[in-house]
Write a protein that holds these residues in place. Structure first.
Motif, PDB file in Angstrom:
ATOM      1  N   ARG A   5       0.835  -1.197   0.000  1.00  0.00           N
ATOM      2  CA  ARG A   5       0.000   0.000   0.000  1.00  0.00           C
ATOM      3  C   ARG A   5       0.865   1.241   0.000  1.00  0.00           C
ATOM      4  NH1 ARG A   5      -1.195   0.770   6.047  1.00  0.00           N
ATOM      5  NH2 ARG A   5       0.649  -0.166   6.906  1.00  0.00           N
ATOM      6  N   TYR A   6       0.248   2.371  -0.264  1.00  0.00           N
ATOM      7  CA  TYR A   6       0.915   3.668  -0.189  1.00  0.00           C
ATOM      8  C   TYR A   6       0.453   4.358   1.087  1.00  0.00           C
ATOM      9  CZ  TYR A   6       2.523   3.232  -4.980  1.00  0.00           C
ATOM     10  OH  TYR A   6       3.156   2.807  -6.116  1.00  0.00           O
ATOM     11  N   LEU A   7       1.371   5.050   1.740  1.00  0.00           N
ATOM     12  CA  LEU A   7       1.066   5.797   2.954  1.00  0.00           C
ATOM     13  C   LEU A   7       1.411   7.261   2.713  1.00  0.00           C
ATOM     14  CD1 LEU A   7       2.682   3.293   5.460  1.00  0.00           C
ATOM     15  CD2 LEU A   7       0.253   3.540   4.935  1.00  0.00           C
ATOM     16  N   THR A   8       0.532   8.144   3.136  1.00  0.00           N
ATOM     17  CA  THR A   8       0.730   9.578   2.900  1.00  0.00           C
ATOM     18  C   THR A   8       0.697  10.344   4.214  1.00  0.00           C
ATOM     19  OG1 THR A   8      -0.280   9.399   0.729  1.00  0.00           O
ATOM     20  CG2 THR A   8      -0.165  11.589   1.674  1.00  0.00           C
ATOM     21  N   ALA A   9       1.654  11.264   4.342  1.00  0.00           N
ATOM     22  CA  ALA A   9       1.710  12.171   5.492  1.00  0.00           C
ATOM     23  C   ALA A   9       1.503  13.583   4.962  1.00  0.00           C
ATOM     24  CB  ALA A   9       3.062  12.067   6.177  1.00  0.00           C
ATOM     25  N   THR A  10       0.627  14.334   5.606  1.00  0.00           N
ATOM     26  CA  THR A  10       0.414  15.735   5.260  1.00  0.00           C
ATOM     27  C   THR A  10       0.824  16.577   6.459  1.00  0.00           C
ATOM     28  OG1 THR A  10      -1.416  15.120   3.814  1.00  0.00           O
ATOM     29  CG2 THR A  10      -1.247  17.439   4.445  1.00  0.00           C
ATOM     30  N   MET A  11       1.863  17.379   6.269  1.00  0.00           N
ATOM     31  CA  MET A  11       2.405  18.188   7.357  1.00  0.00           C
ATOM     32  C   MET A  11       1.576  19.458   7.521  1.00  0.00           C
ATOM     33  SD  MET A  11       4.700  16.105   8.161  1.00  0.00           S
ATOM     34  CE  MET A  11       5.596  16.936   9.446  1.00  0.00           C
ATOM     35  N   PRO A  12       1.642  20.095   8.702  1.00  0.00           N
ATOM     36  CA  PRO A  12       0.871  21.320   8.949  1.00  0.00           C
ATOM     37  C   PRO A  12       1.139  22.438   7.941  1.00  0.00           C
ATOM     38  CG  PRO A  12       1.781  20.490  11.003  1.00  0.00           C
ATOM     39  CD  PRO A  12       2.364  19.651   9.897  1.00  0.00           C
ATOM     40  N   ASP A  13       2.349  22.476   7.368  1.00  0.00           N
ATOM     41  CA  ASP A  13       2.664  23.528   6.401  1.00  0.00           C
ATOM     42  C   ASP A  13       2.222  23.176   4.977  1.00  0.00           C
ATOM     43  OD1 ASP A  13       4.513  21.591   5.654  1.00  0.00           O
ATOM     44  OD2 ASP A  13       6.270  22.848   5.988  1.00  0.00           O
ATOM     45  N   GLY A  14       1.530  22.032   4.815  1.00  0.00           N
ATOM     46  CA  GLY A  14       1.020  21.632   3.511  1.00  0.00           C
ATOM     47  C   GLY A  14       1.906  20.665   2.747  1.00  0.00           C
ATOM     48  N   TYR A  15       3.128  20.417   3.220  1.00  0.00           N
ATOM     49  CA  TYR A  15       4.022  19.469   2.561  1.00  0.00           C
ATOM     50  C   TYR A  15       3.413  18.077   2.633  1.00  0.00           C
ATOM     51  CZ  TYR A  15       8.131  16.634   1.573  1.00  0.00           C
ATOM     52  OH  TYR A  15       8.997  15.711   1.048  1.00  0.00           O
ATOM     53  N   VAL A  16       3.435  17.348   1.513  1.00  0.00           N
ATOM     54  CA  VAL A  16       2.883  15.993   1.459  1.00  0.00           C
ATOM     55  C   VAL A  16       3.992  15.023   1.101  1.00  0.00           C
ATOM     56  CG1 VAL A  16       1.236  14.476   0.302  1.00  0.00           C
ATOM     57  CG2 VAL A  16       0.618  16.843   0.794  1.00  0.00           C
ATOM     58  N   LYS A  17       4.138  13.970   1.892  1.00  0.00           N
ATOM     59  CA  LYS A  17       5.139  12.927   1.651  1.00  0.00           C
ATOM     60  C   LYS A  17       4.407  11.609   1.472  1.00  0.00           C
ATOM     61  CE  LYS A  17       9.175  10.860   1.734  1.00  0.00           C
ATOM     62  NZ  LYS A  17      10.136  11.012   0.670  1.00  0.00           N
ATOM     63  N   THR A  18       4.700  10.909   0.370  1.00  0.00           N
ATOM     64  CA  THR A  18       4.100   9.605   0.127  1.00  0.00           C
ATOM     65  C   THR A  18       5.179   8.539   0.218  1.00  0.00           C
ATOM     66  OG1 THR A  18       2.419  10.566  -1.289  1.00  0.00           O
ATOM     67  CG2 THR A  18       2.781   8.210  -1.515  1.00  0.00           C
ATOM     68  N   ILE A  19       4.873   7.466   0.926  1.00  0.00           N
ATOM     69  CA  ILE A  19       5.791   6.353   1.130  1.00  0.00           C
ATOM     70  C   ILE A  19       5.162   5.130   0.478  1.00  0.00           C
ATOM     71  CG2 ILE A  19       6.876   4.884   2.855  1.00  0.00           C
ATOM     72  CD1 ILE A  19       6.386   7.300   4.831  1.00  0.00           C
ATOM     73  N   GLY A  20       5.946   4.396  -0.298  1.00  0.00           N
ATOM     74  CA  GLY A  20       5.407   3.154  -0.821  1.00  0.00           C
ATOM     75  C   GLY A  20       5.745   2.930  -2.278  1.00  0.00           C
ATOM     76  N   PRO A  21       5.310   1.815  -2.767  1.00  0.00           N
ATOM     77  CA  PRO A  21       4.455   0.845  -2.092  1.00  0.00           C
ATOM     78  C   PRO A  21       5.225   0.099  -1.005  1.00  0.00           C
ATOM     79  CG  PRO A  21       5.095  -0.014  -4.224  1.00  0.00           C
ATOM     80  CD  PRO A  21       5.651   1.382  -4.123  1.00  0.00           C
ATOM     81  N   THR A  22       4.549  -0.182   0.094  1.00  0.00           N
ATOM     82  CA  THR A  22       5.161  -0.876   1.218  1.00  0.00           C
ATOM     83  C   THR A  22       4.155  -1.819   1.871  1.00  0.00           C
ATOM     84  OG1 THR A  22       6.349  -0.621   3.294  1.00  0.00           O
ATOM     85  CG2 THR A  22       4.592   0.967   2.866  1.00  0.00           C
ATOM     86  N   SER A  23       4.660  -2.861   2.477  1.00  0.00           N
ATOM     87  CA  SER A  23       3.817  -3.746   3.264  1.00  0.00           C
ATOM     88  C   SER A  23       4.144  -3.603   4.752  1.00  0.00           C
ATOM     89  CB  SER A  23       3.990  -5.202   2.816  1.00  0.00           C
ATOM     90  OG  SER A  23       5.344  -5.589   2.928  1.00  0.00           O
ATOM     91  N   ASP A  24       5.085  -2.690   5.076  1.00  0.00           N
ATOM     92  CA  ASP A  24       5.434  -2.434   6.481  1.00  0.00           C
ATOM     93  C   ASP A  24       4.284  -1.762   7.207  1.00  0.00           C
ATOM     94  OD1 ASP A  24       8.034  -3.498   6.741  1.00  0.00           O
ATOM     95  OD2 ASP A  24       8.847  -1.771   5.668  1.00  0.00           O
ATOM     96  N   SER A  25       4.266  -1.904   8.499  1.00  0.00           N
ATOM     97  CA  SER A  25       3.172  -1.378   9.321  1.00  0.00           C
ATOM     98  C   SER A  25       3.492  -0.006   9.907  1.00  0.00           C
ATOM     99  CB  SER A  25       2.846  -2.370  10.438  1.00  0.00           C
ATOM    100  OG  SER A  25       4.010  -2.605  11.214  1.00  0.00           O
ATOM    101  N   PHE A  26       3.980   0.915   9.084  1.00  0.00           N
ATOM    102  CA  PHE A  26       4.278   2.260   9.560  1.00  0.00           C
ATOM    103  C   PHE A  26       2.975   2.994   9.881  1.00  0.00           C
ATOM    104  CE2 PHE A  26       7.942   1.578   6.570  1.00  0.00           C
ATOM    105  CZ  PHE A  26       8.874   1.363   7.567  1.00  0.00           C
ATOM    106  N   THR A  27       2.990   3.781  10.963  1.00  0.00           N
ATOM    107  CA  THR A  27       1.797   4.517  11.378  1.00  0.00           C
ATOM    108  C   THR A  27       2.027   6.018  11.445  1.00  0.00           C
ATOM    109  OG1 THR A  27       2.336   4.289  13.716  1.00  0.00           O
ATOM    110  CG2 THR A  27       0.916   2.588  12.741  1.00  0.00           C
TER     111      THR A  27
END
Length: 85
Positions: A5-27
């Motif tokens: 799956r792909y995992l996405t982080a959206t930071m307070p300043d609007g920066y978006v980081k996408t990780i993946g594809p991964t099967s790791d259980s990152f939270t």
């Protein structure tokens, strides 16, 4: 076998980081934005398998700030959200 799956982080300043594809259980995703003595910035980031694991990165950030003589730094943690491929 775990689903990739792909995992996405959206930071307070609007920066978006996408990780993946991964099967790791990152939270969670963490980021350090350090302001250097010369006015430039450095960014360090990573992902963790729990909020507690991400929070443990704070103490080493304080040590790095002293060793590298950062003027200041911001340490941020956000939850990762699964996104479609």
């Amino acid at each position: 076998m775990k689903k990739r799956r792909y995992l996405t982080a959206t930071m307070p300043d609007g920066y978006v980081k996408t990780i993946g594809p991964t099967s790791d259980s990152f939270t969670h995703y963490w980021r350090i934005v350090a302001e250097l003595e010369n006015g430039k910035t450095e960014v360090f980031w990573g992902h963790a398998r729990s909020l507690a694991e991400a929070k443990r990165k704070r103490a080493p950030a304080n040590d790095a700030a002293r060793m590298r003589k950062w003027k200041s730094f911001a340490f941020e943690i956000v939850e990762l959200v699964e996104t479609p491929a």
